[in-house]
Design a protein around this motif. Structure first.
Motif, mmCIF file in Angstrom:
data_model
loop_
_atom_site.group_PDB
_atom_site.id
_atom_site.type_symbol
_atom_site.label_atom_id
_atom_site.label_comp_id
_atom_site.label_asym_id
_atom_site.label_seq_id
_atom_site.Cartn_x
_atom_site.Cartn_y
_atom_site.Cartn_z
ATOM 1 N N ARG A 1 -4.054 -9.772 -1.069
ATOM 2 C CA ARG A 1 -4.962 -9.015 -1.946
ATOM 3 C C ARG A 1 -6.113 -8.406 -1.154
ATOM 4 O O ARG A 1 -6.529 -7.273 -1.409
ATOM 5 C CB ARG A 1 -5.478 -9.904 -3.065
ATOM 6 C CG ARG A 1 -4.413 -10.275 -4.081
ATOM 7 C CD ARG A 1 -5.015 -11.093 -5.221
ATOM 8 N NE ARG A 1 -4.035 -11.868 -5.942
ATOM 9 C CZ ARG A 1 -3.204 -11.396 -6.854
ATOM 10 N NH1 ARG A 1 -3.229 -10.120 -7.155
ATOM 11 N NH2 ARG A 1 -2.352 -12.192 -7.468
ATOM 12 N N ALA A 2 -6.644 -9.144 -0.171
ATOM 13 C CA ALA A 2 -7.721 -8.610 0.667
ATOM 14 C C ALA A 2 -7.213 -7.417 1.476
ATOM 15 O O ALA A 2 -7.908 -6.399 1.597
ATOM 16 C CB ALA A 2 -8.265 -9.691 1.594
ATOM 17 N N ASP A 3 -6.011 -7.535 2.040
ATOM 18 C CA ASP A 3 -5.436 -6.429 2.804
ATOM 19 C C ASP A 3 -5.167 -5.217 1.921
ATOM 20 O O ASP A 3 -5.402 -4.079 2.327
ATOM 21 C CB ASP A 3 -4.140 -6.862 3.488
ATOM 22 C CG ASP A 3 -4.392 -7.802 4.657
ATOM 23 O OD1 ASP A 3 -5.544 -7.891 5.109
ATOM 24 O OD2 ASP A 3 -3.420 -8.440 5.111
ATOM 25 N N LEU A 4 -4.677 -5.443 0.715
ATOM 26 C CA LEU A 4 -4.442 -4.332 -0.211
ATOM 27 C C LEU A 4 -5.752 -3.656 -0.596
ATOM 28 O O LEU A 4 -5.823 -2.428 -0.702
ATOM 29 C CB LEU A 4 -3.705 -4.813 -1.458
ATOM 30 C CG LEU A 4 -2.243 -5.212 -1.278
ATOM 31 C CD1 LEU A 4 -1.701 -5.818 -2.566
ATOM 32 C CD2 LEU A 4 -1.409 -4.026 -0.857
ATOM 33 N N PHE A 5 -6.794 -4.448 -0.792
ATOM 34 C CA PHE A 5 -8.104 -3.898 -1.135
ATOM 35 C C PHE A 5 -8.636 -3.029 0.008
ATOM 36 O O PHE A 5 -9.221 -1.976 -0.221
ATOM 37 C CB PHE A 5 -9.091 -5.023 -1.452
ATOM 38 C CG PHE A 5 -10.456 -4.540 -1.824
ATOM 39 C CD1 PHE A 5 -10.703 -4.034 -3.092
ATOM 40 C CD2 PHE A 5 -11.492 -4.568 -0.915
ATOM 41 C CE1 PHE A 5 -11.965 -3.574 -3.444
ATOM 42 C CE2 PHE A 5 -12.751 -4.119 -1.252
ATOM 43 C CZ PHE A 5 -12.991 -3.614 -2.519
ATOM 44 N N ASP A 6 -8.408 -3.486 1.253
ATOM 45 C CA ASP A 6 -8.876 -2.758 2.426
ATOM 46 C C ASP A 6 -7.905 -1.671 2.886
ATOM 47 O O ASP A 6 -8.131 -1.030 3.903
ATOM 48 C CB ASP A 6 -9.107 -3.723 3.594
ATOM 49 C CG ASP A 6 -10.253 -4.683 3.325
ATOM 50 O OD1 ASP A 6 -11.132 -4.335 2.512
ATOM 51 O OD2 ASP A 6 -10.263 -5.768 3.927
ATOM 52 N N HIS A 7 -6.786 -1.499 2.139
ATOM 53 C CA HIS A 7 -5.746 -0.522 2.482
ATOM 54 C C HIS A 7 -5.178 -0.795 3.870
ATOM 55 O O HIS A 7 -5.041 0.104 4.702
ATOM 56 C CB HIS A 7 -6.276 0.915 2.401
ATOM 57 C CG HIS A 7 -6.815 1.261 1.064
ATOM 58 N ND1 HIS A 7 -5.998 1.417 -0.040
ATOM 59 C CD2 HIS A 7 -8.083 1.450 0.619
ATOM 60 C CE1 HIS A 7 -6.751 1.705 -1.093
ATOM 61 N NE2 HIS A 7 -8.011 1.724 -0.728
ATOM 62 N N TYR B 1 0.806 -1.219 0.000
ATOM 63 C CA TYR B 1 0.000 0.000 0.000
ATOM 64 C C TYR B 1 0.840 1.271 0.000
ATOM 65 O O TYR B 1 0.353 2.346 -0.307
ATOM 66 C CB TYR B 1 -0.953 -0.008 1.202
ATOM 67 C CG TYR B 1 -0.267 0.213 2.528
ATOM 68 C CD1 TYR B 1 -0.344 1.436 3.181
ATOM 69 C CD2 TYR B 1 0.479 -0.782 3.134
ATOM 70 C CE1 TYR B 1 0.292 1.652 4.374
ATOM 71 C CE2 TYR B 1 1.117 -0.582 4.329
ATOM 72 C CZ TYR B 1 1.017 0.637 4.952
ATOM 73 O OH TYR B 1 1.654 0.852 6.129
ATOM 74 N N THR C 1 -4.197 -14.546 -1.337
ATOM 75 C CA THR C 1 -5.576 -14.166 -1.048
ATOM 76 C C THR C 1 -5.624 -13.169 0.102
ATOM 77 O O THR C 1 -6.321 -12.150 0.028
ATOM 78 C CB THR C 1 -6.411 -15.411 -0.704
ATOM 79 O OG1 THR C 1 -6.325 -16.336 -1.792
ATOM 80 C CG2 THR C 1 -7.861 -15.052 -0.464
#
Length: 167
Positions: free
Chosen positions: A68-74, A32, A65
């Motif tokens: 990617r979830a952490d990146l999506f949630d910043h 991020y 997985t």
């Protein structure tokens, strides 16, 4: 047309995945903050057998997985080396133009976290059960009221929200 990259077992590798010469798998991504990061695993898929003598490690695709979830949630996947207390202080510093009573409530939460070992824990090590246990301890052993617990949870929830899914 370009040929798809495959591992030594013939499986197609996704974007960012690579199999090294020693058989380990590598996934490269940009975090991020814009820095390039790399994670490694012995297994590509969760159905791959665990090598002899190795502890239960996540497969590369399971790690992907989560990342990617952490990146999506910043969210910082590695916890950003922040403690719970530092995260709360960072959150409070972003709150401007709040009433004096709200600021006093924030200071109370910070003081509670400074006194308790829970405040020094890294955010990537905190699980939902740990947070729930801590809130229960505050109520039962430390004698905090329901409203105090509710206020503390209200400050923690924006950052540890998925861990503090309590009703």
């Amino acid at each position: 047309m370009s040929e798809k990259r495959r591992d030594n077992r013939g499986r197609i590798l996704h974007h960012g995945e690579f199999q090294m010469s020693d058989g380990r798998y590598r996934f490269k991504y940009v975090d991020y903050m814009g820095r390039e990061k790399v994670v490694y695993s012995i297994r590509l898929d969760k159905n791959d057998p665990m090598p002899q003598g190795k502890k239960g490690v996540l497969s590369l695709r399971e790690m992907e997985t989560r990342i990617r979830a952490d990146l999506f949630d910043h969210v910082a996947s590695d916890g950003g080396n922040l403690s719970v207390l530092e995260l709360v202080q960072k959150y409070i510093s972003t709150k401007i133009n709040v009433r004096p009573t709200t600021k006093a409530g924030y200071r109370t939460v910070v003081n509670i976290l400074k006194e308790d070992p829970f405040g020094n824990r890294r955010i990537d090590t905190v699980k939902m059960s740990d947070a729930k246990t801590w809130l229960i301890k505050l109520q039962q052993k430390d004698g905090r009221s329901y409203n105090s617990i509710h206020s503390i949870r209200g400050v923690l929830r924006p950052h540890l929200g998925w861990r503090l899914m309590m009703t």
